[in-house]
Design an enzyme around this catalytic site. Structure first.
Site, PDB file in Angstrom:
ATOM      1  N   TYR A 105       0.835  -1.205   0.000  1.00  0.00           N
ATOM      2  CA  TYR A 105       0.000   0.000   0.000  1.00  0.00           C
ATOM      3  C   TYR A 105       0.867   1.252   0.000  1.00  0.00           C
ATOM      4  CZ  TYR A 105      -4.234  -2.614   1.336  1.00  0.00           C
ATOM      5  OH  TYR A 105      -5.308  -3.464   1.373  1.00  0.00           O
ATOM      6  N   TYR A 144      -0.674 -10.092   0.596  1.00  0.00           N
ATOM      7  CA  TYR A 144       0.457  -9.596   1.389  1.00  0.00           C
ATOM      8  C   TYR A 144       0.408 -10.179   2.793  1.00  0.00           C
ATOM      9  CZ  TYR A 144      -3.075  -6.220   3.003  1.00  0.00           C
ATOM     10  OH  TYR A 144      -4.210  -5.649   3.488  1.00  0.00           O
ATOM     11  N   ARG A 154      -3.086 -11.867   3.720  1.00  0.00           N
ATOM     12  CA  ARG A 154      -4.383 -11.429   3.207  1.00  0.00           C
ATOM     13  C   ARG A 154      -4.548 -11.924   1.771  1.00  0.00           C
ATOM     14  NH1 ARG A 154      -7.696  -7.805   4.679  1.00  0.00           N
ATOM     15  NH2 ARG A 154      -9.053  -9.513   4.091  1.00  0.00           N
ATOM     16  N   HIS A 157      -7.388  -8.369  -2.358  1.00  0.00           N
ATOM     17  CA  HIS A 157      -8.702  -7.768  -2.089  1.00  0.00           C
ATOM     18  C   HIS A 157      -8.710  -6.297  -2.442  1.00  0.00           C
ATOM     19  CE1 HIS A 157      -6.404  -6.964   1.594  1.00  0.00           C
ATOM     20  NE2 HIS A 157      -7.137  -5.870   1.700  1.00  0.00           N
ATOM     21  N   HIS A 159     -10.839  -2.823  -1.131  1.00  0.00           N
ATOM     22  CA  HIS A 159     -11.777  -2.265  -0.143  1.00  0.00           C
ATOM     23  C   HIS A 159     -12.842  -1.439  -0.856  1.00  0.00           C
ATOM     24  CE1 HIS A 159      -9.174  -3.089   3.433  1.00  0.00           C
ATOM     25  NE2 HIS A 159      -8.217  -3.031   2.524  1.00  0.00           N
TER      26      HIS A 159
END
Lengths: 239, 196
Positions: A105, A144, A154, A157, A159
């Site tokens: 991110y 990640y 995770r 995905h 959000h």
């Protein structure tokens, strides 16, 4: 008189406290929620218009690019925002955010060793059309690792944040990708009590919307709370 | 077997996670992407009413400040009207990002008027809060009432649903035009959260 919402099915959502997701342990309220009759304070909500956003906002491949396109699988995410009565929710704001193709991110709190992509910001927004449809172009995020168990990953995905028309419809959720083996191992996914609820968050590959030689499409519908239809409801002024 | 109801199920919530700012307040994540971010000015430049400042912190069950949250505010204007009925330029909605180092949040708005409660009576002036963060599986809804509105608060139909011992968790301490509103996710003074 303002339209009431259907009761939120709290057994369909994750409980506040889910021990396998360790962060929830100190952040879950312990007291029962106070049930409130609906009033203007939460049955109204903000609305947005086309003046608020730009056309490029929904194109994550281009909205942050500095020197070229971001690295990764080019994809289209599209679908509809509906309510529990299966009615489309038109003209509502949909915002998304995600990691880059390496699972990193663009955020000061993310220290994962995968590199930042100089051409990828990781956020997009759009308004649904008259039939509740939305569409984004982006790259497929990578999975990640994160600090929960020693070896927690995770699933890939995206959000999603959605508004509806009432502040009490406000919803944030996550979209997963069909076929990802990490979905079944994720302690955040498994906060959802019912497998059918988990399935509801898994986008399906959509060949019909796929752009040949360009981008694979995934389809993902989001359902918001519905308004209760109340033709025979007793109203204070009628009694 | 009976007939089947054909309602859809609401999409299950998932936590907003620690990087919610990328999506909802990108400049706080140092991402310069949009011409104009939404929710940065709760009332709009021309709103009438008393200008106020609200500060506070979120605390977890260990008493530690929560530093990765995002809060949304929804409120009526100074006359107690929610936006949408007439276009008077009043926005009424905004986003607040607590400081990443301290968890302190602060925002400016105007004090709302009394609004209609569910029963047609008047509700005491209040701000509606919705908060999300890592570790919060479904957004939490609460309200902030004003400590200097004692008379209105006493007859507020929502405050009166709350046992007296917990009522104060929704009432901000006033100091002139400044208010202090701390939110506790757990513990002895756990804030009252709503299912609406």
């Amino acid at each position: 008189m303002i339209d009431e919402l259907c009761q939120r099915d709290r057994n369909w959502h994750p409980p506040a406290l889910a021990e396998q997701y360790k962060s929830s342990v100190t952040r879950a309220p312990h007291q029962p929620l106070l049930s409130l009759p609906g009033s203007e304070s939460e049955l109204t909500g903000p609305t947005f218009g086309h003046d608020d956003i730009d056309r490029l906002d929904c194109d994550l491949i281009r909205n942050y690019a500095q020197t070229g396109d971001p690295i990764g699988e080019r994809i289209i995410l599209h679908g509809r925002i509906l309510d529990e009565n299966a009615r489309p929710v038109p003209n509502t704001l949909v915002e998304i955010w995600q990691a880059n193709a390496g699972g990193r991110y663009r955020h000061q709190a993310d220290g994962y060793l995968a590199p930042i992509d100089p051409n990828f910001g990781g956020c997009g927004r759009t308004l649904t059309d008259d039939e509740g449809r939305y569409s984004f172009r982006t790259i497929k995020p990578g999975p990640y690792p994160w600090h929960n168990w020693m070896n927690s990953w995770r699933p890939a995905h995206v959000h999603f944040s959605v508004f509806g028309t009432a502040f009490a419809q406000r919803l944030i959720t996550q979209m997963y990708f069909e076929g990802d083996p990490l979905i079944a191992k994720c302690p955040i996914v498994s906060t959802i009590p019912d497998q059918a609820g988990i399935d509801q968050l898994v986008a399906v590959m959509d060949m019909n919307a796929t752009l040949p030689m360009d981008a694979i499409a995934y389809r993902f519908d989001v359902v918001l709370r519905g308004h209760r239809s109340t033709p025979f409801e007793n109203r204070p002024e009628g009694n | 077997m009976a007939q089947r109801l054909d309602y859809l199920k609401e999409s299950p919530s998932q936590t907003a996670g620690p990087y919610v700012h990328i999506g909802l307040a990108p400049s706080d994540a140092r991402i310069d992407v949009y011409r104009r971010e939404l929710g940065r000015d709760i009332v709009g430049p021309d709103a009438e009413g008393e200008r106020i400042t609200v500060t506070g912190q979120l605390f977890d069950g260990l008493g530690e400040p929560v530093k990765d949250a995002l809060i949304e505010i929804w409120q009526a204007d100074a006359q107690g009207e929610y936006p949408g009925k007439e276009d008077n330029g009043f926005c009424g909605w905004g986003r607040v990002v607590p400081d990443f180092d301290t968890g302190l949040f602060s925002f400016q708005t105007i004090k709302p008027g009394a609004v209609k409660a569910h029963n047609g009576q008047l509700a005491a002036p209040h701000l509606s809060f919705w908060l999300v963060a890592r570790g919060i599986n479904i957004g939490l809804q609460t309200r902030m009432y004003f400590g200097d509105e004692e008379k209105a608060n006493v007859s507020d139909p929502v405050l009166n649903l709350i046992p007296e011992a917990r009522r104060n968790t929704l009432i901000a301490k006033s100091d002139g035009t400044s208010y202090r509103f701390d939110i506790r996710l757990q513990g002895d003074d756990e804030t009252v959260f709503f299912d609406i």
